[in-house]
Design a protein around this motif. Structure first.
Motif, PDB file in Angstrom:
ATOM      1  N   ALA A 185     -23.331   4.814 -20.663  1.00  0.00           N
ATOM      2  CA  ALA A 185     -22.029   4.046 -20.806  1.00  0.00           C
ATOM      3  C   ALA A 185     -22.006   4.054 -22.464  1.00  0.00           C
ATOM      4  O   ALA A 185     -20.673   4.192 -22.754  1.00  0.00           O
ATOM      5  N   LEU A 186     -22.686   3.623 -23.165  1.00  0.00           N
ATOM      6  CA  LEU A 186     -22.657   3.482 -24.702  1.00  0.00           C
ATOM      7  C   LEU A 186     -22.144   4.706 -25.237  1.00  0.00           C
ATOM      8  O   LEU A 186     -21.169   4.687 -26.093  1.00  0.00           O
ATOM      9  N   LEU A 187     -22.603   5.925 -24.684  1.00  0.00           N
ATOM     10  CA  LEU A 187     -22.312   7.395 -25.356  1.00  0.00           C
ATOM     11  C   LEU A 187     -21.101   7.956 -24.602  1.00  0.00           C
ATOM     12  O   LEU A 187     -20.736   8.994 -24.967  1.00  0.00           O
ATOM     13  N   GLY A 188     -20.678   7.372 -23.498  1.00  0.00           N
ATOM     14  CA  GLY A 188     -19.353   7.844 -22.779  1.00  0.00           C
ATOM     15  C   GLY A 188     -19.906   9.139 -21.988  1.00  0.00           C
ATOM     16  O   GLY A 188     -19.241   9.808 -21.589  1.00  0.00           O
ATOM     17  N   ALA A 189     -21.231   8.953 -21.526  1.00  0.00           N
ATOM     18  CA  ALA A 189     -21.705  10.082 -20.709  1.00  0.00           C
ATOM     19  C   ALA A 189     -21.800   9.599 -19.144  1.00  0.00           C
ATOM     20  O   ALA A 189     -21.881   8.428 -18.931  1.00  0.00           O
ATOM     21  N   ASP A 190     -21.646  10.698 -18.245  1.00  0.00           N
ATOM     22  CA  ASP A 190     -21.373  10.341 -16.951  1.00  0.00           C
ATOM     23  C   ASP A 190     -23.160  10.365 -16.377  1.00  0.00           C
ATOM     24  O   ASP A 190     -23.909  10.843 -16.388  1.00  0.00           O
ATOM     25  N   PHE A 191     -23.281   8.849 -15.809  1.00  0.00           N
ATOM     26  CA  PHE A 191     -24.563   8.551 -15.504  1.00  0.00           C
ATOM     27  C   PHE A 191     -24.926   9.059 -13.845  1.00  0.00           C
ATOM     28  O   PHE A 191     -25.816   9.763 -13.559  1.00  0.00           O
ATOM     29  N   ASP A 192     -23.845   8.994 -12.882  1.00  0.00           N
ATOM     30  CA  ASP A 192     -24.057   9.026 -11.619  1.00  0.00           C
ATOM     31  C   ASP A 192     -24.154  10.706 -11.530  1.00  0.00           C
ATOM     32  O   ASP A 192     -24.831  11.015 -10.328  1.00  0.00           O
ATOM     33  N   GLY A 193     -23.704  11.509 -11.957  1.00  0.00           N
ATOM     34  CA  GLY A 193     -23.598  12.932 -11.820  1.00  0.00           C
ATOM     35  C   GLY A 193     -24.807  13.786 -12.721  1.00  0.00           C
ATOM     36  O   GLY A 193     -24.699  14.852 -13.018  1.00  0.00           O
ATOM     37  N   ARG A 194     -25.687  13.055 -13.147  1.00  0.00           N
ATOM     38  CA  ARG A 194     -26.350  13.433 -14.402  1.00  0.00           C
ATOM     39  C   ARG A 194     -27.242  14.463 -13.999  1.00  0.00           C
ATOM     40  O   ARG A 194     -27.628  15.509 -14.721  1.00  0.00           O
ATOM     41  N   GLY A 195     -27.720  14.397 -12.551  1.00  0.00           N
ATOM     42  CA  GLY A 195     -28.463  15.331 -12.195  1.00  0.00           C
ATOM     43  C   GLY A 195     -28.117  17.053 -12.211  1.00  0.00           C
ATOM     44  O   GLY A 195     -28.562  17.809 -12.579  1.00  0.00           O
ATOM     45  N   ALA A 196     -26.904  17.086 -11.244  1.00  0.00           N
ATOM     46  CA  ALA A 196     -26.267  18.187 -11.226  1.00  0.00           C
ATOM     47  C   ALA A 196     -26.060  18.650 -12.685  1.00  0.00           C
ATOM     48  O   ALA A 196     -26.015  20.138 -12.810  1.00  0.00           O
ATOM     49  N   ALA A 197     -25.343  17.978 -13.554  1.00  0.00           N
ATOM     50  CA  ALA A 197     -24.892  18.205 -14.744  1.00  0.00           C
ATOM     51  C   ALA A 197     -26.290  18.961 -15.612  1.00  0.00           C
ATOM     52  O   ALA A 197     -25.960  19.833 -16.384  1.00  0.00           O
TER      53      ALA A 197
ATOM     54  N   GLY B 243     -20.599  28.049 -15.517  1.00  0.00           N
ATOM     55  CA  GLY B 243     -21.227  27.297 -14.580  1.00  0.00           C
ATOM     56  C   GLY B 243     -20.395  26.145 -14.135  1.00  0.00           C
ATOM     57  O   GLY B 243     -19.277  26.360 -13.804  1.00  0.00           O
ATOM     58  N   THR B 244     -20.955  25.382 -13.356  1.00  0.00           N
ATOM     59  CA  THR B 244     -20.350  24.197 -12.541  1.00  0.00           C
ATOM     60  C   THR B 244     -19.789  23.037 -13.264  1.00  0.00           C
ATOM     61  O   THR B 244     -18.804  22.449 -13.128  1.00  0.00           O
ATOM     62  N   HIS B 245     -20.363  22.922 -14.612  1.00  0.00           N
ATOM     63  CA  HIS B 245     -20.203  21.786 -15.466  1.00  0.00           C
ATOM     64  C   HIS B 245     -19.888  22.349 -17.028  1.00  0.00           C
ATOM     65  O   HIS B 245     -19.097  21.781 -17.871  1.00  0.00           O
ATOM     66  N   TYR B 246     -20.315  23.654 -17.356  1.00  0.00           N
ATOM     67  CA  TYR B 246     -20.303  24.077 -18.758  1.00  0.00           C
ATOM     68  C   TYR B 246     -19.916  25.669 -18.464  1.00  0.00           C
ATOM     69  O   TYR B 246     -20.216  26.290 -17.668  1.00  0.00           O
ATOM     70  N   ARG B 247     -18.854  25.963 -19.385  1.00  0.00           N
ATOM     71  CA  ARG B 247     -18.165  27.368 -19.635  1.00  0.00           C
ATOM     72  C   ARG B 247     -17.981  27.396 -20.987  1.00  0.00           C
ATOM     73  O   ARG B 247     -17.530  26.740 -21.656  1.00  0.00           O
ATOM     74  N   PHE B 248     -18.217  28.592 -21.363  1.00  0.00           N
ATOM     75  CA  PHE B 248     -18.241  28.907 -22.825  1.00  0.00           C
ATOM     76  C   PHE B 248     -18.095  30.478 -23.081  1.00  0.00           C
ATOM     77  O   PHE B 248     -18.985  31.185 -22.397  1.00  0.00           O
ATOM     78  N   ARG B 249     -17.336  31.083 -23.891  1.00  0.00           N
ATOM     79  CA  ARG B 249     -17.456  32.418 -24.383  1.00  0.00           C
ATOM     80  C   ARG B 249     -16.461  32.238 -25.749  1.00  0.00           C
ATOM     81  O   ARG B 249     -15.852  31.396 -26.107  1.00  0.00           O
ATOM     82  N   ASP B 250     -16.700  33.303 -26.285  1.00  0.00           N
ATOM     83  CA  ASP B 250     -15.821  33.758 -27.829  1.00  0.00           C
ATOM     84  C   ASP B 250     -16.072  32.721 -28.769  1.00  0.00           C
ATOM     85  O   ASP B 250     -15.115  32.280 -29.571  1.00  0.00           O
TER      86      ASP B 250
ATOM     87  N   VAL C 229     -33.259  14.211 -17.555  1.00  0.00           N
ATOM     88  CA  VAL C 229     -31.765  13.899 -17.151  1.00  0.00           C
ATOM     89  C   VAL C 229     -31.334  12.319 -17.747  1.00  0.00           C
ATOM     90  O   VAL C 229     -30.203  12.150 -17.763  1.00  0.00           O
ATOM     91  N   GLY C 230     -32.426  11.542 -18.115  1.00  0.00           N
ATOM     92  CA  GLY C 230     -32.203  10.093 -18.451  1.00  0.00           C
ATOM     93  C   GLY C 230     -32.315   9.168 -17.339  1.00  0.00           C
ATOM     94  O   GLY C 230     -32.120   9.588 -16.145  1.00  0.00           O
ATOM     95  N   SER C 231     -32.386   7.955 -17.951  1.00  0.00           N
ATOM     96  CA  SER C 231     -32.521   6.641 -16.843  1.00  0.00           C
ATOM     97  C   SER C 231     -31.944   5.558 -17.139  1.00  0.00           C
ATOM     98  O   SER C 231     -31.699   4.635 -16.277  1.00  0.00           O
TER      99      SER C 231
ATOM    100  N   TYR D   7     -26.631  13.770 -22.953  1.00  0.00           N
ATOM    101  CA  TYR D   7     -26.149  13.290 -24.340  1.00  0.00           C
ATOM    102  C   TYR D   7     -25.603  14.485 -25.192  1.00  0.00           C
ATOM    103  O   TYR D   7     -25.086  14.109 -26.309  1.00  0.00           O
ATOM    104  N   HIS D   8     -25.816  15.651 -24.703  1.00  0.00           N
ATOM    105  CA  HIS D   8     -25.369  16.447 -25.381  1.00  0.00           C
ATOM    106  C   HIS D   8     -24.923  17.799 -24.611  1.00  0.00           C
ATOM    107  O   HIS D   8     -25.126  18.264 -23.625  1.00  0.00           O
ATOM    108  N   HIS D   9     -23.979  18.521 -25.418  1.00  0.00           N
ATOM    109  CA  HIS D   9     -23.434  19.994 -24.909  1.00  0.00           C
ATOM    110  C   HIS D   9     -24.697  21.082 -25.057  1.00  0.00           C
ATOM    111  O   HIS D   9     -25.242  20.902 -26.102  1.00  0.00           O
ATOM    112  N   PRO D  10     -24.979  21.984 -24.215  1.00  0.00           N
ATOM    113  CA  PRO D  10     -25.897  22.820 -24.368  1.00  0.00           C
ATOM    114  C   PRO D  10     -25.831  23.848 -25.733  1.00  0.00           C
ATOM    115  O   PRO D  10     -26.681  23.917 -26.394  1.00  0.00           O
TER     116      PRO D  10
END
Length: 291
Positions: A127-139, A160-167, A119-121, A92-95
């Motif tokens: 779905a309410l929050l527009g978050a990916d349920f099926d890929g939640r473990g790897a994310a 990383g595989t799902h998140y990238r940030f700098r600057d 990871v949530g269940s 439900y959150h960006h890191p």
């Protein structure tokens, strides 16, 4: 052994809350939190759900106070007790959102935040929050790594595989570089995730025998915590039963416990906290507590 409390009022699962909590509010919460702080309990908790499907809430639990607002409120009324999310749903959150918001709370509270993560269940809530349920473990795995990289950093970098940030400037941020990460769950994958990426495992919904078997199958790092929850305890009326439950979980591998007490009011909850503290006076309590 260290003891924290599953905070009353803010989370009301069936079989673990008392009738008085339904009508209770901030005053009662603070009364209990201040007592737990004074008595030297390790932490108090607050869980997260944005919205619980009505079909589940009707037979389970639909009450979840927002952890950031609640723990911020409690932080201002306490001095030493740790403030644990139990748990935040990573999907439900960006890191960086967690690093910014809870890093600010960590600074305001003097470094008392503990991040319980899961990871949530609830597929409907994803779905309410527009978050990916099926890929939640790897994310979730990538989010934990990203959070490690970002915590306490003004200009964090991560690829990383799902998140990238700098600057991006994250200010304010936590003043310490490492925050305890407790990983919740009830699967073998949650335990592996905790051992590989976290500092503790907080299982729920599992029998003791299964927890013991699962723990025996992994090599835990030094200092790794296993945080278990006994059934509701009554140290005033049944001190023997309270001791047996705690000893049973300790034998199963617990290094810390989230306790739930039987109580009829906020005042009675405070009495039970004091009685439990006395019953386990030889446990690991901070020096100078029980003031």
């Amino acid at each position: 052994m260290r003891f924290g409390i599953l905070s009353p009022v803010v989370f009301r699962p069936p079989g673990q809350f008392s009738a008085w909590e339904t009508g209770a509010g901030p005053d009662e919460l603070v009364q209990v939190a201040e007592a737990a702080d004074r008595l030297g309990y390790h932490h108090l908790t607050c869980s997260e759900h944005v919205g619980v499907p009505a079909r589940i809430a009707a037979r389970a639990n639909g009450t979840y106070w927002d952890p950031l607002a609640t723990l911020g409120f409690v932080a201002a009324r306490t001095t030493d007790i740790r403030l644990a999310t139990h748990v935040l749903v990573l999907g439900y959150h960006h890191p960086l959102e967690i690093a910014k918001r809870y890093g600010t709370l960590d600074r305001l509270s003097g470094g008392r935040v503990v991040l319980g993560l899961g990871v949530g269940s609830l597929k409907e809530e994803f779905a309410l929050l527009g978050a990916d349920f099926d890929g939640r473990g790897a994310a979730a795995d990538d989010a934990i790594r990203a959070l490690r990289a970002a915590w306490g950093q003004p200009l964090p970098e991560y690829e990383g595989t799902h998140y990238r940030f700098r600057d991006f400037l994250i200010d304010p941020h936590a003043t310490r570089r490492r925050v305890p990460l407790w990983i919740g769950g009830y699967t073998r994958r949650s335990l592996r995730r905790a051992v590989e990426l976290g500092d503790a495992w907080v299982p729920f919904g599992l029998p003791i025998e299964q927890i013991t078997t699962m723990l025996a199958a992994v090599d835990r790092p030094e200092g790794f915590d296993v945080i278990l929850t006994p059934p509701p305890l009554d140290p005033i009326e049944d001190p023997g039963g309270a001791r047996r439950h705690v000893e049973q979980l300790h034998a199963a591998g617990a290094t810390m416990m989230n306790i739930v007490l039987r109580h009829r009011s906020a005042e009675h909850c405070v009495e039970q906290l004091a009685a439990f503290r006395q019953l386990f006076a030889q446990a690991e309590w901070p020096a100078g507590t029980a003031r």
